[in-house]
Every structure is written in C-alpha cells, then in structure tokens.
Design a protein around this motif. Structure first.
Motif: not given
Length: 55
Positions: A17, A20-21
C-alpha cells in the motif's frame, strides 16, 4: 497462525500500500524501505537459524 489460515503477514500488505499509494515521494525513501526489508529478512533468518539449530 498465519500459515494455518494461509493469509499474508500484515506488514507485507502495508508495504504494498505504501508503494502503490505513492506515499514515498523520493527515490531515497524507496531505497531506505528496501534496505529495511532486507535487514529484517536477514535478522529473521539469523534468528531462525540460531534458535532452530540450522534446520
């Protein structure tokens, strides 16, 4: 317990996360995280080898 349930370890999901964020905005941050992952992996391997006698 995680092996019995066949579920991923929560930090593995958190690492995905974070990348990817786009929370890491500079290449040096990604390098630092990669280094930390390698160090934790090596420490875990060494502890397992030491505590389990190399099995």
């Amino acid at each position: 317990m995680l092996t019995l349930l066949k579920t991923p370890h929560p930090p593995a999901g958190a690492t995905t996360l974070i990348v990817s964020l786009g929370i890491l905005t500079q290449p040096v941050q990604l390098l630092a995280m990669a280094g930390a992952i390698v160090l934790v992996t090596l420490a875990g391997w060494a502890l397992n080898a030491g505590l389990l006698g190399g099995r």
